[in-house]
Design a protein around this motif. Structure first.
Motif, short mmCIF file in Angstrom:
data_model
loop_
_atom_site.label_atom_id
_atom_site.label_comp_id
_atom_site.label_asym_id
_atom_site.label_seq_id
_atom_site.Cartn_x
_atom_site.Cartn_y
_atom_site.Cartn_z
N SER A 121 -12.37 3.55 0.73
CA SER A 121 -13.23 3.23 -0.42
C SER A 121 -14.20 4.34 -0.78
CB SER A 121 -14.00 1.94 -0.16
OG SER A 121 -14.80 2.10 0.99
N THR A 122 -14.34 5.34 0.07
CA THR A 122 -15.22 6.48 -0.26
C THR A 122 -14.43 7.62 -0.89
OG1 THR A 122 -14.95 7.59 1.88
CG2 THR A 122 -16.71 5.93 1.71
N GLY A 123 -13.11 7.49 -0.96
CA GLY A 123 -12.26 8.55 -1.49
C GLY A 123 -11.73 9.48 -0.41
N ARG A 124 -12.04 9.21 0.85
CA ARG A 124 -11.58 10.05 1.98
C ARG A 124 -10.12 9.70 2.27
NH1 ARG A 124 -12.56 9.26 7.99
NH2 ARG A 124 -12.08 11.28 8.88
N ILE A 125 -9.31 10.72 2.43
CA ILE A 125 -7.89 10.54 2.73
C ILE A 125 -7.73 10.26 4.21
CG2 ILE A 125 -5.60 11.60 2.69
CD1 ILE A 125 -6.62 13.28 0.29
N LEU A 126 -7.25 9.06 4.53
CA LEU A 126 -7.08 8.65 5.93
C LEU A 126 -5.71 9.03 6.47
CD1 LEU A 126 -8.69 5.10 5.87
CD2 LEU A 126 -9.72 7.27 6.57
N VAL A 127 -4.72 8.96 5.64
CA VAL A 127 -3.37 9.33 6.05
C VAL A 127 -2.64 9.86 4.83
CG1 VAL A 127 -2.32 7.06 5.71
CG2 VAL A 127 -1.35 8.60 7.39
N SER A 128 -1.81 10.87 5.07
CA SER A 128 -1.06 11.50 3.98
C SER A 128 0.20 12.11 4.57
CB SER A 128 -1.90 12.57 3.31
OG SER A 128 -1.13 13.31 2.38
N GLY A 139 -11.20 14.41 -4.82
CA GLY A 139 -12.19 14.51 -5.89
C GLY A 139 -11.95 13.55 -7.03
N SER A 140 -10.69 13.26 -7.34
CA SER A 140 -10.41 12.37 -8.46
C SER A 140 -10.63 10.91 -8.11
CB SER A 140 -8.99 12.59 -8.97
OG SER A 140 -8.07 12.31 -7.94
N TYR A 141 -10.80 10.62 -6.82
CA TYR A 141 -11.01 9.24 -6.39
C TYR A 141 -12.47 9.04 -5.98
CZ TYR A 141 -6.03 8.68 -6.69
OH TYR A 141 -4.75 8.62 -7.16
N PRO A 143 -16.01 6.95 -5.64
CA PRO A 143 -16.19 5.53 -5.27
C PRO A 143 -16.06 4.57 -6.45
CG PRO A 143 -17.78 6.91 -4.12
CD PRO A 143 -17.05 7.81 -5.09
N ALA A 144 -16.56 4.97 -7.61
CA ALA A 144 -16.44 4.11 -8.80
C ALA A 144 -14.98 3.92 -9.19
CB ALA A 144 -17.23 4.70 -9.96
N ARG A 145 -14.20 5.00 -9.11
CA ARG A 145 -12.79 4.91 -9.48
C ARG A 145 -12.02 4.07 -8.45
NH1 ARG A 145 -8.30 9.21 -10.90
NH2 ARG A 145 -6.79 7.72 -11.68
N VAL A 146 -12.36 4.23 -7.18
CA VAL A 146 -11.70 3.43 -6.13
C VAL A 146 -12.00 1.95 -6.36
CG1 VAL A 146 -11.62 2.94 -3.65
CG2 VAL A 146 -11.60 5.30 -4.46
N ARG A 147 -13.26 1.64 -6.70
CA ARG A 147 -13.61 0.23 -6.98
C ARG A 147 -12.80 -0.28 -8.17
NH1 ARG A 147 -18.73 2.10 -5.84
NH2 ARG A 147 -19.25 2.32 -8.04
N ALA A 148 -12.67 0.53 -9.19
CA ALA A 148 -11.90 0.11 -10.38
C ALA A 148 -10.43 -0.10 -10.02
CB ALA A 148 -12.04 1.16 -11.49
N LEU A 149 -9.88 0.78 -9.18
CA LEU A 149 -8.49 0.64 -8.76
C LEU A 149 -8.30 -0.62 -7.93
CD1 LEU A 149 -7.66 4.33 -7.81
CD2 LEU A 149 -6.69 3.03 -9.71
N ARG A 150 -9.26 -0.90 -7.05
CA ARG A 150 -9.15 -2.09 -6.21
C ARG A 150 -9.27 -3.35 -7.05
NH1 ARG A 150 -12.38 -1.62 -0.78
NH2 ARG A 150 -10.67 -2.90 -0.04
N ALA A 151 -10.00 -3.26 -8.16
CA ALA A 151 -10.17 -4.43 -9.03
C ALA A 151 -8.94 -4.65 -9.89
CB ALA A 151 -11.41 -4.23 -9.91
N GLY A 152 -8.03 -3.72 -9.87
CA GLY A 152 -6.79 -3.89 -10.62
C GLY A 152 -6.76 -3.08 -11.87
#
Length: 152
Positions: A121-128, A139-141, A143-152
């Protein structure tokens, strides 16, 4: 200069001036029409590209939803999320990463997708699939964008 010579000169110059004016006008009109046609073609290409991007995006979203619902993938992702606070080196060596690669590579590869990343949720890549990206902040993810993505 006699009147006859002036008249002859005028008769010689006047058609040339008229041809120059008509040529200038015709050139302007041809250029205008060419610009309009080029603009129409570009609008058509843009509309086609936009439709193609929307189609591919919708297909990829559908694929991601389907993959995320797979029990094995979901379990491996949750296991990676549980290790989120570990050092980057540990995340790179995590067996869950290898498990995700083994699960996702054939599925994503069959759809022409070569890489994947799981981002917290912070935009940190955990696995790739690219281990060099693990631990970096995408950078493109934001926190606001991650929240929007999680909201659908």
């Amino acid at each position: 200069m006699t009147r006859e010579r002036l008249r002859a000169l005028l008769l010689a110059v006047l058609p040339l001036a008229l041809v120059a004016i008509v040529g200038w006008w015709a050139n302007r009109e041809v250029e205008r029409v060419m610009r309009e046609r080029a603009a129409d073609r570009l609008r058509t290409v843009l509309a086609g590209a936009d439709a193609a991007v929307r189609t591919v995006t919708a297909q990829q979203q559908s694929l991601v939803r389907w993959v995320a619902r797979e029990p094995e993938v979901r379990a491996a992702l949750l296991a990676v999320a549980a290790r989120a606070r570990e050092p980057v080196a540990a995340l790179r060596r995590a067996p869950e990463r290898a498990r995700l690669e083994a699960l996702l590579d054939p599925i994503l590869g069959s759809h022409g997708i070569e890489n994947f990343a799981f981002i917290d949720s912070t935009g940190r890549i955990l696995v790739s699939s690219d281990s060099g990206l693990i631990g970096q902040v995408a950078g493109s993810y934001t926190p606001a964008r991650v929240r929007a993505l999680r909201a659908g």
